[in-house]
Write an enzyme that holds these catalytic residues in place. Sequence first.
Site, PDB file in Angstrom:
ATOM      1  N   ASP A 233       0.938  -1.355  -0.094  1.00  0.00           N
ATOM      2  CA  ASP A 233      -0.169  -0.019   0.040  1.00  0.00           C
ATOM      3  C   ASP A 233       0.763   1.186   0.015  1.00  0.00           C
ATOM      4  O   ASP A 233       1.972   1.302  -0.547  1.00  0.00           O
ATOM      5  CB  ASP A 233      -0.887  -0.094   1.130  1.00  0.00           C
TER       6      ASP A 233
ATOM      7  N   HIS B  35      -3.356   5.857   3.578  1.00  0.00           N
ATOM      8  CA  HIS B  35      -4.170   4.774   3.391  1.00  0.00           C
ATOM      9  C   HIS B  35      -3.709   3.529   3.724  1.00  0.00           C
ATOM     10  O   HIS B  35      -4.479   2.512   4.293  1.00  0.00           O
ATOM     11  CB  HIS B  35      -4.210   4.411   1.832  1.00  0.00           C
TER      12      HIS B  35
ATOM     13  N   SER C 138     -11.160  -0.950  -0.397  1.00  0.00           N
ATOM     14  CA  SER C 138      -9.869  -0.834   0.208  1.00  0.00           C
ATOM     15  C   SER C 138     -10.102  -1.163   1.871  1.00  0.00           C
ATOM     16  O   SER C 138      -9.323  -1.606   2.349  1.00  0.00           O
ATOM     17  CB  SER C 138      -9.242   0.534   0.350  1.00  0.00           C
TER      18      SER C 138
END
Length: 455
Positions: A149, A209, A398
Amino acid sequence: MKKRYTAALATLGLAIAGFAVPTLAGTAQAGQDAAIEAGYDQFIVTFADSATSRGLAHKGVTQVRELTSGSVVVKPSRGLGRNGTAALMNDLRKQAGVVSVEPDLIMTATSADTRYSEQWDLFEATAGMNAPGAWTTADGAGVTVAVIDTGIVKHSDLDGNVLPGYDFISDATSARDGNGRDANPNDEGDWYAAGECGGAAKPSDSSWHGSHVAGTIAAVSGNNNGIAGIAAKSKIVPVRVLGKCGGRTSDIADAITWASGGKVRGVPANANPAKVLNLSLGGSGTCARAYQRAIDGAVSRGTTVVIAAGNSNSNVSGFTPANCNNVVSVAASDREGNRAFYSNYGALIDVTAPGGEVRNETDAPGTRTKPQDGILSTINAGTTTQTTEDYKTFMGTSMAAPHVAGLVALMLGEKPLTPAQVEAALKANVRPLAGVCAEGCGSGLIDATKTIANI
């Protein structure tokens, strides 16, 4: 042509005020009243020490087993409502030698995590993943999960479960760290200005994220702080592949290989090969050969690859790497158990998991913004570069994918399974979505308690 992929994410810049988790323990009478209200399905019958027999002459129950204390566990021969439960308990109390009849209550794990009660995605009956029942035996201990990520930020609710990772971003401009690949997976921020990253009309703040994804999987639990991770004793290996404007296929493919214990030229071996990979990223296109080879290699090494389906409200067949073979492709559901409005769908979806949905007036006229319907996890408060630690709600596939990765960690902590066995068990132990998904959401909504009970 060079391909760039952005995180499969719809972020919400809204945090929810925290509040303490209520204690689950109550009085015995309160528990009994609740049992009667629900029509409980099992009872503990205790006899006087002087009783010559511990048999029950009652046709409405069958004996399950005798406890070491001498009490007997019995089960009604049919389902009972409130009135039937109360009547049966009264009848049993009248049996010779019986001194008490109590419901065989189901206990769940209490959490000292101050914001656990906001994590509807873990425990709510309608559309949560039913995690508390799984936690009675499973915690993910001994399992490593690689989060491929944006990298990782320091966070007191996560640091204790983070192992050394790697930065696979080969382009120094995208990496923002002054160099290419290196051993520091720190998230340097993926913010960009208007006009950058393909001519974006509006600027974008850093998402942090990867840390949000990692917190869902393995936030430290029971620490009187923040949230509970799904597999709170598992470990995270952060693998940085997404920077400013996204990440390249070549870097992501190498990251898949390295994270799963394979060799990548010029990169030191991974000291902590992961048995689960979470890729909450993607873009449009067919499955690149580089992806498929990397995925096949990971699977051959015994690693399960979990991938977000994407947020384009389209068939996942047109989005990679979720459309590759040998992966667990994950769609997202909302708090009511519908397919989330953004989630990709179709025949290639394997399972669905909570991804959250926060809609405002521009999304659906007549609705109101509901940040509490998103997925709460660990991030940083900085808009571009890191400042202080924080928690925020996001929505997206996600967010759905790490629910599955966390469940896989729970599974592997209980029993060694091949990736094929993992996928089969996930699919076999789902429950139907409470809402609507006419376009294809795989086998159904993941159910942690059922899955752990049946592996």
